[in-house]
Write an enzyme that holds these catalytic residues in place. Sequence first.
Site, PDB file in Angstrom:
ATOM      1  N   ASN A  13       0.792  -1.131  -0.114  1.00 45.75           N
ATOM      2  CA  ASN A  13       0.094  -0.065   0.205  1.00 45.75           C
ATOM      3  C   ASN A  13       1.075   1.109  -0.200  1.00 45.75           C
ATOM      4  O   ASN A  13       1.622   1.376   0.908  1.00 45.75           O
ATOM      5  CB  ASN A  13      -0.880   0.038   1.176  1.00 45.75           C
ATOM      6  CG  ASN A  13      -1.886   0.856   1.408  1.00 45.75           C
ATOM      7  OD1 ASN A  13      -2.491   1.401   2.502  1.00 45.75           O
ATOM      8  ND2 ASN A  13      -2.213   1.632   0.399  1.00 45.75           N
ATOM      9  N   CYS A  75      -5.452   6.216   8.193  1.00 46.15           N
ATOM     10  CA  CYS A  75      -4.940   5.464   7.165  1.00 46.15           C
ATOM     11  C   CYS A  75      -3.738   4.288   8.214  1.00 46.15           C
ATOM     12  O   CYS A  75      -2.990   4.929   8.619  1.00 46.15           O
ATOM     13  CB  CYS A  75      -3.934   6.050   6.094  1.00 46.15           C
ATOM     14  SG  CYS A  75      -3.196   4.985   5.081  1.00 46.15           S
ATOM     15  N   ASN A  77      -1.713   1.668   7.324  1.00 42.32           N
ATOM     16  CA  ASN A  77      -0.231   1.271   6.871  1.00 42.32           C
ATOM     17  C   ASN A  77       0.332   2.731   6.859  1.00 42.32           C
ATOM     18  O   ASN A  77       1.593   2.765   7.009  1.00 42.32           O
ATOM     19  CB  ASN A  77      -0.560   0.678   5.292  1.00 42.32           C
ATOM     20  CG  ASN A  77      -1.258  -0.666   5.476  1.00 42.32           C
ATOM     21  OD1 ASN A  77      -0.620  -1.402   6.227  1.00 42.32           O
ATOM     22  ND2 ASN A  77      -1.930  -0.986   4.540  1.00 42.32           N
ATOM     23  N   HIS A 161     -15.689   1.357   7.157  1.00 39.28           N
ATOM     24  CA  HIS A 161     -15.221   0.114   6.569  1.00 39.28           C
ATOM     25  C   HIS A 161     -16.660  -0.881   6.432  1.00 39.28           C
ATOM     26  O   HIS A 161     -17.443  -0.903   7.509  1.00 39.28           O
ATOM     27  CB  HIS A 161     -14.126  -0.719   7.345  1.00 39.28           C
ATOM     28  CG  HIS A 161     -12.727  -0.133   7.217  1.00 39.28           C
ATOM     29  ND1 HIS A 161     -12.185  -0.672   6.251  1.00 39.28           N
ATOM     30  CD2 HIS A 161     -12.267   0.934   7.801  1.00 39.28           C
ATOM     31  CE1 HIS A 161     -10.893   0.263   6.364  1.00 39.28           C
ATOM     32  NE2 HIS A 161     -11.130   1.063   7.291  1.00 39.28           N
ATOM     33  N   GLU A 210     -10.551  -0.088  -1.573  1.00 39.41           N
ATOM     34  CA  GLU A 210     -10.488   1.150  -0.640  1.00 39.41           C
ATOM     35  C   GLU A 210     -11.281   2.390  -1.583  1.00 39.41           C
ATOM     36  O   GLU A 210     -11.238   2.345  -2.550  1.00 39.41           O
ATOM     37  CB  GLU A 210      -9.185   1.359  -0.510  1.00 39.41           C
ATOM     38  CG  GLU A 210      -8.323   0.714   0.418  1.00 39.41           C
ATOM     39  CD  GLU A 210      -7.006   1.521   0.838  1.00 39.41           C
ATOM     40  OE1 GLU A 210      -7.366   2.656   0.986  1.00 39.41           O
ATOM     41  OE2 GLU A 210      -6.070   0.659   1.154  1.00 39.41           O
ATOM     42  N   CYS A 219      -4.559  -2.877   3.357  1.00 38.14           N
ATOM     43  CA  CYS A 219      -5.477  -1.917   4.048  1.00 38.14           C
ATOM     44  C   CYS A 219      -5.070  -2.253   5.444  1.00 38.14           C
ATOM     45  O   CYS A 219      -5.771  -2.902   5.982  1.00 38.14           O
ATOM     46  CB  CYS A 219      -6.638  -1.772   3.452  1.00 38.14           C
ATOM     47  SG  CYS A 219      -7.915  -0.458   4.103  1.00 38.14           S
ATOM     48  N   THR A 221      -6.215  -0.043   8.135  1.00 38.68           N
ATOM     49  CA  THR A 221      -7.504   0.113   8.890  1.00 38.68           C
ATOM     50  C   THR A 221      -8.501  -0.905   8.427  1.00 38.68           C
ATOM     51  O   THR A 221      -9.347  -1.369   9.443  1.00 38.68           O
ATOM     52  CB  THR A 221      -8.108   1.445   8.477  1.00 38.68           C
ATOM     53  OG1 THR A 221      -8.257   1.735   6.988  1.00 38.68           O
ATOM     54  CG2 THR A 221      -7.354   2.674   9.372  1.00 38.68           C
ATOM     55  N   GLY A 222      -8.543  -1.564   6.998  1.00 40.75           N
ATOM     56  CA  GLY A 222      -9.310  -2.640   6.785  1.00 40.75           C
ATOM     57  C   GLY A 222      -9.019  -3.777   7.560  1.00 40.75           C
ATOM     58  O   GLY A 222      -9.847  -4.737   7.844  1.00 40.75           O
TER      59      GLY A 222
END
Length: 276
Positions: A13, A75, A77, A161, A210, A219, A221-222
């Site tokens: 990412n 974010c 990452n 999400h 995203e 991702c 936060t994903g």
Amino acid sequence: MLLRFTKMHGLGNDFMVIDLVTQHAQLSAKLIRQWSDRHTGIGFDQLLVVEPPGNPDMDFRYRIFNADGGEVEQCGNGARCFARFVQDKRLTAKSEIHVETAGGPIILNVNADGQITVDMGAPRFSPAQIPFQADTEALTYTLEVGEQQLQISTVSMGNPHSVTLVDDLDSYPVATLGPLIEKHPRFDQGVNAGFMQLIDRHHARLRVYERGAGETLACGTGACAAAVAGIRLGHLVSPVSMQLPGGSLHIEWAGPGQPVMMTGPATRVYEGQIRV
Ligand SMILES: N[C@H](CCC[C@H](N)C(=O)O)C(=O)O
């Protein structure tokens, strides 16, 4: 004027990172879209901006812009790359860095082994906090997507999400369903669409389409949102190794009201300059 930046990534990412503590630049959505173009620009999923804090108790302000030029709340990452960047640039000598973001405060810890652990704050679930249009809060919702009815969970990590459980991630139509979920009218501010395949109680695989960037190699936060959704549904138990196409993240969550702790790498690629 030449603006210095660093190209970095977290499990693929990828980011353009700029220091607006010692530099000054006027950013616009149009300029960010030009820079994010992978043919005519620098190319990235997100632009990360380091600024002085607004709150004197914090070390920095961390701003995030998607490739489409839109500013967003969080974010994961990028937070790990942020920690590596501010240490590399001698903007701090701390190994525990307190950062304000539009999605709330986060704490970055640079570990002795070079991995970075981020306290991402507590996840939020009420429809108003996602935001997501629903009459009441539930563990799962039925979402009409094209001809299908998907069962989704929704989680906010500061950014929105959705998480959909799938049997076979490799053959799942992420490219088709991802954008339909991303811009679904029930998500007032759009959403990051995660698709998770369970492996066992401590392991899962994840792909994320995203918001504002399309499918990415990872991702952060994903990964946090998917681990939390899996734990709430009783399918997963903390700690969770979340395997994304770009690599795995270690996620820990002790339950409602507790922060999600994410640990993973941050990689420098090159230093650059661009005329603004
Ligand atoms: N596309 C996301 C922001 C980047 C999140 C992702 N790159 C991460 O590592 O958390 C959004 O619009 O909320």
